[in-house]
Motif scaffolding. Structure first.
Motif, mmCIF file in Angstrom:
data_model
loop_
_atom_site.group_PDB
_atom_site.id
_atom_site.type_symbol
_atom_site.label_atom_id
_atom_site.label_comp_id
_atom_site.label_asym_id
_atom_site.label_seq_id
_atom_site.Cartn_x
_atom_site.Cartn_y
_atom_site.Cartn_z
ATOM 1 N N ALA A 39 0.831 -1.204 0.000
ATOM 2 C CA ALA A 39 0.000 0.000 0.000
ATOM 3 C C ALA A 39 0.869 1.258 0.000
ATOM 4 C CB ALA A 39 -0.928 0.001 1.215
ATOM 5 N N VAL A 40 1.914 1.277 0.816
ATOM 6 C CA VAL A 40 2.798 2.448 0.873
ATOM 7 C C VAL A 40 3.492 2.649 -0.471
ATOM 8 C CG1 VAL A 40 4.931 3.354 1.888
ATOM 9 C CG2 VAL A 40 3.151 2.427 3.369
ATOM 10 N N GLU B 98 -1.657 10.044 5.921
ATOM 11 C CA GLU B 98 -3.057 10.368 6.176
ATOM 12 C C GLU B 98 -3.984 9.287 5.636
ATOM 13 O OE1 GLU B 98 -6.256 13.746 4.834
ATOM 14 O OE2 GLU B 98 -4.171 14.365 5.088
ATOM 15 N N VAL B 99 -3.715 8.814 4.414
ATOM 16 C CA VAL B 99 -4.550 7.778 3.806
ATOM 17 C C VAL B 99 -4.503 6.490 4.630
ATOM 18 C CG1 VAL B 99 -4.739 6.224 1.815
ATOM 19 C CG2 VAL B 99 -4.457 8.670 1.454
ATOM 20 N N LEU B 100 -3.311 6.129 5.090
ATOM 21 C CA LEU B 100 -3.148 4.863 5.819
ATOM 22 C C LEU B 100 -3.377 4.994 7.318
ATOM 23 C CD1 LEU B 100 -0.023 3.422 3.969
ATOM 24 C CD2 LEU B 100 -2.436 2.900 3.594
ATOM 25 N N GLY B 101 -3.512 6.214 7.796
ATOM 26 C CA GLY B 101 -3.742 6.407 9.228
ATOM 27 C C GLY B 101 -2.544 6.043 10.077
ATOM 28 N N CYS B 102 -1.364 6.442 9.628
ATOM 29 C CA CYS B 102 -0.146 6.141 10.370
ATOM 30 C C CYS B 102 0.753 7.373 10.351
ATOM 31 C CB CYS B 102 0.568 4.924 9.772
ATOM 32 S SG CYS B 102 1.144 5.170 8.077
ATOM 33 N N SER B 103 1.919 7.270 10.963
ATOM 34 C CA SER B 103 2.840 8.404 11.010
ATOM 35 C C SER B 103 3.666 8.474 9.725
ATOM 36 C CB SER B 103 3.775 8.261 12.212
ATOM 37 O OG SER B 103 4.681 7.202 11.989
ATOM 38 N N THR B 104 4.244 9.637 9.487
ATOM 39 C CA THR B 104 5.123 9.823 8.332
ATOM 40 C C THR B 104 6.346 8.922 8.456
ATOM 41 O OG1 THR B 104 4.378 12.105 8.201
ATOM 42 C CG2 THR B 104 6.348 11.566 6.974
ATOM 43 N N GLY B 105 6.837 8.736 9.668
ATOM 44 C CA GLY B 105 7.972 7.845 9.889
ATOM 45 C C GLY B 105 7.664 6.411 9.485
ATOM 46 N N VAL C 273 5.525 5.547 7.180
ATOM 47 C CA VAL C 273 5.508 5.553 5.713
ATOM 48 C C VAL C 273 6.934 5.454 5.186
ATOM 49 C CG1 VAL C 273 4.995 6.944 3.660
ATOM 50 C CG2 VAL C 273 3.333 6.795 5.517
ATOM 51 N N LYS C 274 7.840 6.238 5.764
ATOM 52 C CA LYS C 274 9.232 6.221 5.310
ATOM 53 C C LYS C 274 9.855 4.842 5.496
ATOM 54 C CE LYS C 274 10.216 11.090 6.228
ATOM 55 N NZ LYS C 274 11.005 12.025 7.026
ATOM 56 N N SER C 275 9.652 4.246 6.670
ATOM 57 C CA SER C 275 10.277 2.943 6.919
ATOM 58 C C SER C 275 9.652 1.851 6.054
ATOM 59 C CB SER C 275 10.191 2.571 8.402
ATOM 60 O OG SER C 275 8.856 2.295 8.784
ATOM 61 N N GLN C 276 8.318 1.883 5.880
ATOM 62 C CA GLN C 276 7.662 0.876 5.046
ATOM 63 C C GLN C 276 8.068 1.034 3.579
ATOM 64 O OE1 GLN C 276 5.399 -1.784 6.081
ATOM 65 N NE2 GLN C 276 6.555 -1.218 7.891
ATOM 66 N N ALA C 277 8.227 2.273 3.125
ATOM 67 C CA ALA C 277 8.670 2.511 1.746
ATOM 68 C C ALA C 277 10.091 2.000 1.560
ATOM 69 C CB ALA C 277 8.587 4.001 1.408
ATOM 70 N N SER C 278 10.939 2.272 2.531
ATOM 71 C CA SER C 278 12.331 1.826 2.443
ATOM 72 C C SER C 278 12.413 0.301 2.397
ATOM 73 C CB SER C 278 13.119 2.371 3.637
ATOM 74 O OG SER C 278 14.424 1.866 3.635
ATOM 75 N N LYS C 279 11.689 -0.354 3.300
ATOM 76 C CA LYS C 279 11.694 -1.821 3.331
ATOM 77 C C LYS C 279 11.090 -2.402 2.059
ATOM 78 C CE LYS C 279 11.375 -2.054 8.353
ATOM 79 N NZ LYS C 279 10.473 -2.314 9.493
#
Length: 174
Positions: free
Chosen positions: A119-120, A136-143, A145-151
């Motif tokens: 999703a990210v 905002e869409v996923l209801g989580c923190s920006t951090g 999003v960054k870690s999930q995108a990186s992984k």
């Protein structure tokens, strides 16, 4: 639902259907699941259209519903899907088929990501949303999003079909 709201909802669906289905396809990796997922999210949006239509960005609201419905689909279905890595027959090797092969490899690689990472990656790099918009869409923190995108990107880079494509592109440009 009042006639005016009904008309607004129908116009929204006409205008955004293909975009929402394309996003759902990237989340699910399957055209049929994508249409089902979009219909499920739109059915939920219809039930609460008064609230959805008053949101600053109704499409973002429905996109969030898509992601939530996709997550629910994984929770309810405890059997993992197994996508085949290649079609039964290998097509010829002109450029048109190479594009299809590359797209197929990318979809296969996306299918290997956990739902949250997928999703990210889809929201961030396909939908071109900012990190804060994805959060905002996923209801989580920006951090997160960054870690999930990186992984997720690391897993995509390591995926064998994509690794072969990137190495052939890098080797061919020298």
């Amino acid at each position: 639902m009042q006639a005016e709201q009904e008309a607004q909802f129908q116009e929204f669906v006409r205008a955004r259907w293909s975009h929402l289905v394309r996003t759902a396809f990237l989340l699910t990796g399957d055209a049929h699941h994508a249409e089902d997922l979009t219909q499920t999210a739109l059915a939920k949006a219809y039930r609460s259209w008064r609230r959805v239509s008053r949101a600053d960005h109704p499409e973002a609201y429905v996109r969030r519903m898509l992601v939530s419905c996709n997550s629910d689909r994984f929770r309810k279905r405890r059997v993992a899907e197994s996508l085949t890595p290649a079609p039964p027959e290998v097509p010829g090797r002109d450029r048109g088929f190479a594009d299809v092969d590359e797209r197929g490899a990318l979809l296969d690689a996306l299918a290997q990501l956990p739902p949250r990472q997928r999703a990210v990656v889809v929201m961030r790099y396909w939908e071109d949303l900012s990190e804060s918009e994805v959060a905002e869409v996923l209801g989580c923190s920006t951090g997160t999003v960054k870690s999930q995108a990186s992984k997720g990107l690391a897993k995509l880079r390591a995926y064998p079909g994509l690794a072969r494509m990137t190495s052939s592109v890098q080797g061919g440009s020298r």
